[in-house]
Scaffold this motif. Structure first.
Motif, PDB file in Angstrom:
ATOM      1  N   LYS A 168       0.829  -1.210   0.000  1.00  0.00           N
ATOM      2  CA  LYS A 168       0.000   0.000   0.000  1.00  0.00           C
ATOM      3  C   LYS A 168       0.859   1.253   0.000  1.00  0.00           C
ATOM      4  O   LYS A 168       0.465   2.293  -0.528  1.00  0.00           O
ATOM      5  CB  LYS A 168      -0.894   0.025   1.254  1.00  0.00           C
ATOM      6  CG  LYS A 168      -1.997  -1.014   1.279  1.00  0.00           C
ATOM      7  CD  LYS A 168      -2.777  -0.863   2.580  1.00  0.00           C
ATOM      8  CE  LYS A 168      -3.921  -1.858   2.675  1.00  0.00           C
ATOM      9  NZ  LYS A 168      -4.947  -1.402   3.635  1.00  0.00           N
ATOM     10  N   ALA A 174       5.988   5.287  -5.340  1.00  0.00           N
ATOM     11  CA  ALA A 174       6.231   5.280  -6.793  1.00  0.00           C
ATOM     12  C   ALA A 174       5.501   6.443  -7.471  1.00  0.00           C
ATOM     13  O   ALA A 174       6.007   7.024  -8.437  1.00  0.00           O
ATOM     14  CB  ALA A 174       5.795   3.946  -7.393  1.00  0.00           C
ATOM     15  N   ARG A 175       4.317   6.765  -6.960  1.00  0.00           N
ATOM     16  CA  ARG A 175       3.599   7.939  -7.490  1.00  0.00           C
ATOM     17  C   ARG A 175       4.424   9.207  -7.240  1.00  0.00           C
ATOM     18  O   ARG A 175       4.556  10.068  -8.121  1.00  0.00           O
ATOM     19  CB  ARG A 175       2.223   8.079  -6.829  1.00  0.00           C
ATOM     20  CG  ARG A 175       1.214   7.002  -7.223  1.00  0.00           C
ATOM     21  CD  ARG A 175      -0.059   7.113  -6.383  1.00  0.00           C
ATOM     22  NE  ARG A 175      -0.964   5.999  -6.618  1.00  0.00           N
ATOM     23  CZ  ARG A 175      -1.905   5.979  -7.576  1.00  0.00           C
ATOM     24  NH1 ARG A 175      -2.035   7.020  -8.377  1.00  0.00           N
ATOM     25  NH2 ARG A 175      -2.682   4.934  -7.726  1.00  0.00           N
TER      26      ARG A 175
ATOM     27  N   ASP B 161      -4.681   2.973 -12.229  1.00  0.00           N
ATOM     28  CA  ASP B 161      -4.978   2.893 -10.795  1.00  0.00           C
ATOM     29  C   ASP B 161      -5.526   1.513 -10.424  1.00  0.00           C
ATOM     30  O   ASP B 161      -5.209   0.967  -9.354  1.00  0.00           O
ATOM     31  CB  ASP B 161      -6.004   3.973 -10.404  1.00  0.00           C
ATOM     32  CG  ASP B 161      -5.381   5.371 -10.321  1.00  0.00           C
ATOM     33  OD1 ASP B 161      -4.174   5.471 -10.052  1.00  0.00           O
ATOM     34  OD2 ASP B 161      -6.121   6.356 -10.509  1.00  0.00           O
ATOM     35  N   VAL B 164      -2.681  -1.072 -10.383  1.00  0.00           N
ATOM     36  CA  VAL B 164      -1.924  -0.979  -9.129  1.00  0.00           C
ATOM     37  C   VAL B 164      -2.642  -1.773  -8.034  1.00  0.00           C
ATOM     38  O   VAL B 164      -2.033  -2.558  -7.299  1.00  0.00           O
ATOM     39  CB  VAL B 164      -1.754   0.496  -8.698  1.00  0.00           C
ATOM     40  CG1 VAL B 164      -1.154   0.595  -7.301  1.00  0.00           C
ATOM     41  CG2 VAL B 164      -0.880   1.248  -9.699  1.00  0.00           C
ATOM     42  N   LYS B 168      -1.339  -5.297  -6.144  1.00  0.00           N
ATOM     43  CA  LYS B 168      -1.224  -5.228  -4.684  1.00  0.00           C
ATOM     44  C   LYS B 168      -2.007  -6.372  -4.032  1.00  0.00           C
ATOM     45  O   LYS B 168      -1.540  -6.983  -3.077  1.00  0.00           O
ATOM     46  CB  LYS B 168      -1.759  -3.872  -4.210  1.00  0.00           C
ATOM     47  CG  LYS B 168      -1.264  -3.452  -2.835  1.00  0.00           C
ATOM     48  CD  LYS B 168      -1.928  -2.163  -2.363  1.00  0.00           C
ATOM     49  CE  LYS B 168      -2.035  -1.066  -3.378  1.00  0.00           C
ATOM     50  NZ  LYS B 168      -0.747  -0.560  -3.837  1.00  0.00           N
ATOM     51  N   HIS B 188       4.259  -3.646 -10.312  1.00  0.00           N
ATOM     52  CA  HIS B 188       3.328  -2.841  -9.502  1.00  0.00           C
ATOM     53  C   HIS B 188       3.829  -1.397  -9.381  1.00  0.00           C
ATOM     54  O   HIS B 188       3.070  -0.437  -9.581  1.00  0.00           O
ATOM     55  CB  HIS B 188       3.228  -3.536  -8.135  1.00  0.00           C
ATOM     56  CG  HIS B 188       2.520  -2.795  -7.051  1.00  0.00           C
ATOM     57  ND1 HIS B 188       3.180  -2.310  -5.944  1.00  0.00           N
ATOM     58  CD2 HIS B 188       1.219  -2.476  -6.862  1.00  0.00           C
ATOM     59  CE1 HIS B 188       2.303  -1.734  -5.136  1.00  0.00           C
ATOM     60  NE2 HIS B 188       1.107  -1.826  -5.659  1.00  0.00           N
ATOM     61  N   ALA B 189       5.111  -1.222  -9.105  1.00  0.00           N
ATOM     62  CA  ALA B 189       5.675   0.123  -8.957  1.00  0.00           C
ATOM     63  C   ALA B 189       5.637   0.879 -10.283  1.00  0.00           C
ATOM     64  O   ALA B 189       5.386   2.094 -10.311  1.00  0.00           O
ATOM     65  CB  ALA B 189       7.115   0.050  -8.437  1.00  0.00           C
ATOM     66  N   ALA B 192       2.231   2.136 -10.897  1.00  0.00           N
ATOM     67  CA  ALA B 192       1.980   3.316 -10.066  1.00  0.00           C
ATOM     68  C   ALA B 192       2.657   4.551 -10.662  1.00  0.00           C
ATOM     69  O   ALA B 192       2.107   5.664 -10.605  1.00  0.00           O
ATOM     70  CB  ALA B 192       2.469   3.078  -8.637  1.00  0.00           C
ATOM     71  N   ALA B 195       0.390   5.613 -13.378  1.00  0.00           N
ATOM     72  CA  ALA B 195      -0.812   6.249 -12.829  1.00  0.00           C
ATOM     73  C   ALA B 195      -0.517   7.694 -12.460  1.00  0.00           C
ATOM     74  O   ALA B 195      -1.291   8.613 -12.774  1.00  0.00           O
ATOM     75  CB  ALA B 195      -1.306   5.464 -11.614  1.00  0.00           C
ATOM     76  N   ASP B 263      -2.382   3.273  -0.825  1.00  0.00           N
ATOM     77  CA  ASP B 263      -3.236   2.744  -1.887  1.00  0.00           C
ATOM     78  C   ASP B 263      -3.814   1.420  -1.396  1.00  0.00           C
ATOM     79  O   ASP B 263      -3.183   0.712  -0.618  1.00  0.00           O
ATOM     80  CB  ASP B 263      -2.421   2.511  -3.164  1.00  0.00           C
ATOM     81  CG  ASP B 263      -2.107   3.811  -3.897  1.00  0.00           C
ATOM     82  OD1 ASP B 263      -2.830   4.795  -3.686  1.00  0.00           O
ATOM     83  OD2 ASP B 263      -1.135   3.827  -4.681  1.00  0.00           O
ATOM     84  N   PRO B 265      -5.701  -2.453  -1.949  1.00  0.00           N
ATOM     85  CA  PRO B 265      -5.736  -3.581  -2.895  1.00  0.00           C
ATOM     86  C   PRO B 265      -7.150  -3.928  -3.357  1.00  0.00           C
ATOM     87  O   PRO B 265      -8.131  -3.518  -2.744  1.00  0.00           O
ATOM     88  CB  PRO B 265      -5.179  -4.735  -2.052  1.00  0.00           C
ATOM     89  CG  PRO B 265      -5.572  -4.401  -0.648  1.00  0.00           C
ATOM     90  CD  PRO B 265      -5.568  -2.898  -0.554  1.00  0.00           C
TER      91      PRO B 265
END
Lengths: 230, 285
Positions: A168, A174-175, B161, B164, B168, B188-189, B192, B195, B263, B265
């Motif tokens: 999470k 990363a954003r 989004d 991601v 997750k 995943h990164a 993001a 996004a 964020d 899941p």
């Protein structure tokens, strides 16, 4: 053990004596293991301003806590002494990121309770906070390092809930990383310095990340259970 | 597909892979000395078995995760490939920007196909897509997706989004698997990063002045995109309780800050419900 018993002189008594001797040694060994296990679970703080993250999931959570402390301290400084000519939009971004990093830091502190490492003292003396270029370059370094650190340490986490928590947070990092890169140079959000030819973000080990983090810390962070002793 | 390359790749991230696979390290490293083509042919299967022993997961469980990921990457790759190819859709100033995202999604498809094949699995093939979200029946909510750049970017943002969230959600299924979990987290990164970048574009183009690179939910609504049709894609993003700690009350921060800091899941079933029968066209029964 049995090789210690002289195969020629060996008899029942000898064997028993050996057994007793080894049983004693065994107890002593167990005691040492007990102490060291206990020692490892507790967070070790040396008088010289060094914090060891500890072992197992506590160690990984402390690792994240250390990096979030560093980031929170950095953005607190960025917002408090905004660089020359900062735009309203960029100040808003920096303020948001600061708040996210503080939430991350406080979350880990609360989650770790008495297992948490101490509050780290940062050393940002090498960063010129008046310069947009210097601040954004440092921000990029911190964000990219954070993403690589979380991605590289994920597999070490043993508890699925902790892994989800780390997931999470890493996507938010990363954003941040992509935004900072785009502020430096529009369109650099997946630069070759961070993304490999398979479209994967690079990842780093604890032993790779901490020496870099430590260059911005007066309190040095070590990870003896993860192959980094400083 | 070269199994030895794969093991070498794994060794880069997991120096102990040989020891995990077999304590008799040399036996694995010099497996070519066993010589026979039969042994080589059996290797991918053996590799799957070895992964199970090394990481405690069944190969089929790992393959399920990988094929689920591949399903989504096919969707994204097709979306950007069509968008980039559509004349007049993407302004020249943004062409390289979107081109990079397409490049990554296409690379993810290839990478996942290779990994699945190396585990002796069968990679899922690309589906039939309707990027208006109408399951090829017309009347989808994004009817002008390839003629209106604002709609294209809105759909892109929702895809990124959601992607991601999907990755997750799969992480616990790969717990402790250094090779596959690390790869999944690394994709995943990148999703993001995409996004964030798409959100920045939407903001800068004044398509949505409130859009930030992160998801800013209210106390009750996760969706911050201004696209009501995507409410379900963001359901749950408004969560502010992490590890049993309510961040709003414990840290005295706003819902906006607390929700954006983490964020959330989605499960495989949730993601499937969001994309199948809308963007991924279902076959007639």
């Amino acid at each position: 053990m049995k090789t210690d018993i002289n195969p020629i002189a060996g008899n029942v008594n000898m064997a028993r004596r050996s057994f007793l001797r080894y049983a004693g040694a065994g107890v002593a060994t167990a005691a040492v293991v007990g102490v060291s296990a206990c020692h490892k679970d507790r967070v070790i703080v040396s008088p010289g301003g060094t914090a060891d993250i500890g072992s197992d999931d506590i160690g990984i959570l402390n690792y994240a806590y250390a990096l979030e402390q560093l980031e929170a301290a950095f953005y607190t400084e960025v917002v408090a002494h905004a660089y020359t000519g900062i735009s309203t939009l960029e100040l808003n971004y920096m303020t948001d990121i600061r708040d996210h990093e503080i939430v991350h830091r406080e979350f880990f502190k609360a989650a770790l309770k008495t297992n948490a490492i101490m509050a780290l003292t940062p050393d940002f003396s090498k960063i010129d906070f008046t310069s947009r270029d210097k601040v954004l370059a440092a921000a990029k370094a911190f964000e990219d390092l954070g993403v690589q650190a979380y991605d590289g340490a994920g597999y070490l986490i043993k508890n699925a809930d902790y892994l989800t928590i780390a997931g999470k947070i890493v996507s938010v990092e990363a954003r941040h990383a992509a935004l900072i890169s785009n502020l430096i140079s529009p369109g650099s959000f997946v630069g070759d310095d961070q993304i490999d030819m398979n479209g994967l973000n690079k990842s780093s080990t604890i032993a790779q990340v901490l020496p870099i983090a430590n260059t911005y810390l007066k309190t040095k962070v070590t990870a003896s259970a993860f192959n980094y002793n400083g | 597909m070269n199994v030895f390359n794969i093991i070498e790749e794994i060794e880069k991230v997991d120096p102990e892979v040989y020891d995990r696979l077999n304590p008799r390290r040399a036996a694995i490293k010099n497996i070519t000395s066993f010589g026979s083509k039969v042994a080589i042919a059996a290797l991918p299967f053996a590799l799957g078995t070895m992964f199970k022993r090394a990481y405690g997961q069944t190969t089929s469980g790992v393959l399920d995760v990988l094929n689920f990921a591949l399903t989504l990457e096919h969707l994204e790759a097709a979306f950007y490939t069509q968008g980039v190819a559509k004349a007049g859709l993407i302004p020249a100033a943004n062409a390289s920007y979107l081109g990079l995202i397409k490049r990554d999604e296409v690379a993810h498809v290839k990478f996942l196909q290779d990994v699945i094949t190396s585990l002796k699995g069968t990679p899922v093939t690309a589906g039939t897509y309707d990027f208006t979200g109408g399951n090829n029946k017309g009347g989808g909510p994004f009817g002008d997706v390839f003629t209106n750049y604002a709609t294209f970017l809105a759909v892109a943002q929702v895809f990124e989004d959601t992607g991601v969230r999907a990755y997750k959600g799969q992480a616990p299924a790969l717990l402790g698997n250094q090779t596959v979990l690390t790869a999944a987290l690394s994709i995943h990164a990148v999703e993001a990063r995409h996004a964030s970048a798409v959100r920045k574009l939407r903001h800068d183009l004044n398509q949505d002045a409130n859009t930030k690179p992160w998801i800013v939910s209210t106390a009750t609504v996760g969706n911050d995109t201004g696209v009501a049709a995507a409410n379900a894609n963001y359901a749950g993003e408004e969560n502010v309780t992490q590890g049993g700690v309510n961040l709003v009350t414990a840290l005295k921060v706003s819902n906006a800050i607390a929700s954006a800091s983490f964020d959330e899941p989605l499960t495989k079933d949730q993601v499937t419900a969001l994309v199948v029968g809308s963007f991924i066209v279902t076959k007639p029964a």
